[in-house]
Write an enzyme that holds these catalytic residues in place. Structure first.
Site, PDB file in Angstrom:
ATOM      1  N   LEU A 227       0.826  -1.200   0.000  1.00 30.64           N
ATOM      2  CA  LEU A 227       0.000   0.000   0.000  1.00 30.64           C
ATOM      3  C   LEU A 227       0.862   1.253   0.000  1.00 30.64           C
ATOM      4  O   LEU A 227       1.951   1.267   0.553  1.00 30.64           O
ATOM      5  CB  LEU A 227      -0.877   0.021   1.252  1.00 30.64           C
ATOM      6  CG  LEU A 227      -1.964  -1.047   1.292  1.00 30.64           C
ATOM      7  CD1 LEU A 227      -2.548  -1.125   2.685  1.00 30.64           C
ATOM      8  CD2 LEU A 227      -3.047  -0.720   0.279  1.00 30.64           C
ATOM      9  N   ASP A 228       0.329   2.301  -0.570  1.00 25.15           N
ATOM     10  CA  ASP A 228       1.008   3.580  -0.507  1.00 25.15           C
ATOM     11  C   ASP A 228       1.190   4.014   0.939  1.00 25.15           C
ATOM     12  O   ASP A 228       2.236   4.515   1.323  1.00 25.15           O
ATOM     13  CB  ASP A 228       0.177   4.647  -1.241  1.00 25.15           C
ATOM     14  CG  ASP A 228       0.571   4.684  -2.710  1.00 25.15           C
ATOM     15  OD1 ASP A 228       1.423   3.872  -3.113  1.00 25.15           O
ATOM     16  OD2 ASP A 228       0.024   5.517  -3.438  1.00 25.15           O
ATOM     17  N   GLU A 229       0.131   3.835   1.704  1.00 22.71           N
ATOM     18  CA  GLU A 229       0.210   4.216   3.109  1.00 22.71           C
ATOM     19  C   GLU A 229      -0.224   3.031   3.940  1.00 22.71           C
ATOM     20  O   GLU A 229      -1.286   2.482   3.739  1.00 22.71           O
ATOM     21  CB  GLU A 229      -0.739   5.362   3.411  1.00 22.71           C
ATOM     22  CG  GLU A 229      -0.349   6.650   2.757  1.00 22.71           C
ATOM     23  CD  GLU A 229      -1.409   7.694   3.022  1.00 22.71           C
ATOM     24  OE1 GLU A 229      -2.028   7.646   4.098  1.00 22.71           O
ATOM     25  OE2 GLU A 229      -1.614   8.530   2.151  1.00 22.71           O
TER      26      GLU A 229
END
Lengths: 283, 283, 283, 283
Positions: A227-229
């Site tokens: 995930l990006d974050e």
């Protein structure tokens, strides 16, 4: 009569009787519950989470884990772990040039505010060497050349593997690959300004100023590959006004970043953070 | 299949095995724990507090309370009560001239934010009659003449006795005697500005302005006869600057007061407040 | 001897001597400056903004505006306006079904906290009629059918044109066109949850919960046609935890939204908001 | 073409025309106003305060102060001073054993966040010597024996006199006499926990815990001889709960104390603090 303080962290599909079973198991082995917190994600059919801290006589600890596995964990289908409050976590910190998060952690560690050992600091720049060694902590420079990122990451992973229970990215400005995360095999906590996804990329504070935001902030999260974050651990904000220059925003941002990161690290070291899907429960 | 939601509130001298006993008791009667929170005042030899919310089939409720008394409460020396989440508390509100706390509560109640019934409002002034009746709530004027305070308090106590489970003083500007508290026999929650003990008496906001305070606030607490200030439930603050006039401070104060009082009332109605010595535990 | 209180709002290219010229102009006409605040966007070559509040004898007001235009505004290339503190702004509020922002504004208006007149409320739903008329304010239902949006907007614009100095969107759930904004010709203030751009579209609170955010908030801004989001006036946040259900998040969000919107409207009515590019200066 | 940045701080009895006179004076000498803020304590007959920051060519500075005295300050009865932004203030810090406020200031100073020079640290204990000298700042131990307080204070005053423009008490646990304040002749800023006057004396955090407060905080103020508490510069709070031990409260308190003290010192060094009676205006 001395006692040991242990923590038990549990997650499992929710079903009636889990607390009764866990509490009874501990009581029958002479343990005394100091703290117990639980969370059920849905009224029914959800996921169950529990954290308890208990004291127990040292001579009653033998076989505790095995017995728990057989008597409780298996029947309930639990994921679980015991953790000894005295065996503090070993932290490795990665930094780049900015020192605010790094120094705040080192300073809290020296004051005894973090139940942890800071075992090493690594950086892709040499500038923070004196700062780090001044705290009596080993400093490793691991430069990252654009044409040799994989090699640098490999060097870093070799340096860290087996040396820490937690990696803290204290404004470390290099992206870490999924392969790196797998190789080091311990949780990684990162801090970023809280404008994301609003102002990704370079110059977020300048762009926040141009947008006229009235609050700036910071987010501490676990790092994941997919995930990006990753899951959010903690967030906070501070007020700004049109009078604040970009330099002032950066400074205010630094204050929020170090506060938020310190809380996240402290909670992690006290085994207060449980992951549920992409969320973090703070117990 | 419908279920009932109940809450169990317990306090007792701390000793090992309480959670195990309570959880096992509930489990064996088919109850399913939704929430459980506990607090122990000292590592050893302290006081133990527990709140749990659980669901149970209606047909399993018969005798629950008696069985708990015999099997658990007596052996452990507990103070305890069960509470049914569907039997919402009846609230009586006392007010004087200021409407901010009163209207905020009535408005939250109408929106369904308070798990409670507002059964009546009483005031020593008539000015808020239309406001109150506009919400469909009975309004009672009980004037308090300086030479007939006892009589007025008696009238008020007669009006309230048996009609409410909680009395909220929403800026009610009359002092209530210990005798009154005893006669009504239900908890009383009050709100005051948070300068105490700094600026007791008249004109606290004007004096706070002269002192140049940078924060003003509010405190919600239980009312007790023996103490100047009863146990604190909740507090909050708001920033001020030298540009704020006394009138502005009063208005900012009104905003904090109503927010803090609403939280205190909401928590009380959800059985989340436990008293311990002169402290309130918020579960 | 009675005096009038006026405000002068000025923006112009920055150059030396503006404050001296403005202050001298006012002083020579017998005005007395009560408040003066200014902002310069850059150390040199930027834009200059000034707000001053002053008192002046009624008989000295004749020709003030014309003289200012000739003597000060034209030489400095200013945009400017005088505003009389006694001529309060007329506010029209647009709402849909949610009442929290609407009621909070009406209630503050009735308490005298807003230096403004609420002249009408319009809604695309009838549900808030009784609430609004209970405050003695006219309520207009202007339904918006999916196949007749332009007609509805035209009806609304006709209703509002010339009747208000400010339009407040108190959770009005219809998009307004650039043509509408042009036709009504007055500033429009909107409130939205502060997850944007994080959670645009439907169900932002549910998605915020799934993302595990630790803060929720609200943003008040001026509405513009050209941009997705107009200039930000005010923002604030409130803490949440994993224990909060989506319903609780919605309720907490409502509390922040009404607080933030009320501040924005109050500041606008006191002529404290100046627009600079896509930013708002709060004076 | 280089310019100098100066600040002018003014207070005087309020009367019409002050801003016009000051702004015109500066304009006629070629100065360019960057910031101007003012405050009038009462609508009429009050006290007037002004702070302005302006740039001016170095060759136009000659005689500026004398001319201002004659042309403006005397006719208006002003107290006033010019301050050069480049001549940063020299700070002496007094500490005892606690390091949190001291280290935070030293660290901000090293990062360039304080427009100031830290010229020396003095303490009545030797424990912080290495910490201080590690920052390259001279450390002086000035022990205070109960039977020789006056002598110690004299030593301290001799050490400080003429060496600093500001003294910061960073948790210095000795009371300073009026004579000391007079002898050093510079402003002194102190930080204390914000329970005062609630919990004076020893053990405030333990007593706050017993009282069950929900907020703890800190207050930075100027030290005066005549009053128990001098004028308040800044205050802030942090939330606590019944789960916080006294040790946790002390640690949370340390975080608030260092934040509040740093803001107060930063504002003082930027000449943003004006005293008015027993209040501080933050410009």
């Amino acid at each position: 009569m001395s006692v040991d303080t242990l923590r038990l962290i549990v997650s499992s599909p929710d079903q009636p009787g889990i607390i009764a079973a866990v509490a009874r198991f501990l009581h029958l082995r002479g343990a005394s519950i100091v703290e117990l917190d639980q969370y059920t994600s849905e009224p029914s059919g959800g996921q169950f989470y529990l954290r308890t801290e208990f004291t127990i006589a040292p001579e009653r600890r033998a076989g505790l884990s095995d017995q728990f596995a057989t008597a409780i964990a298996e029947p309930f289908g639990m994921r679980w772990r015991f953790s000894d409050a005295r065996q503090v976590k070993r932290i490795a910190i990665l930094a780049s040039r900015a020192d605010h998060c790094l120094v705040d952690l080192l300073w809290r560690w020296r004051r005894g505010e973090l139940a942890a050992d800071v075992t090493l600091v690594a950086s892709n720049h040499p500038v923070l060497r004196d700062t780090v060694t001044g705290f009596g902590v080993p400093f490793h420079e691991v430069p990252v050349r654009p044409d040799a990122r994989d090699a640098a990451e490999g060097t870093l992973a070799d340096l860290l593997a087996g040396q820490c229970d937690l990696i803290v990215l204290a404004r470390y400005m290099q992206i870490l690959s999924g392969g790196f995360l797998e190789k080091v095999g311990v949780p990684v906590i990162n801090i970023h300004h809280s404008f994301l996804p609003a102002f990704p990329g370079a110059g977020p504070y300048e762009r926040a100023r141009q947008r006229g935001v009235k609050l700036i902030g910071a987010t501490a999260h676990y790092v994941t590959a997919a995930l990006d974050e990753g899951p959010i651990i903690e967030q906070d904000v501070i007020r700004t006004s049109h009078r604040d220059t970009t330099a002032t925003l950066v400074r205010l941002g630094a204050d929020v970043e170090r506060t938020v990161l310190a809380r996240a690290v402290e909670w992690h070291c006290a085994d207060r953070l449980l992951q549920y899907d992409n969320r973090v429960l703070v117990f």
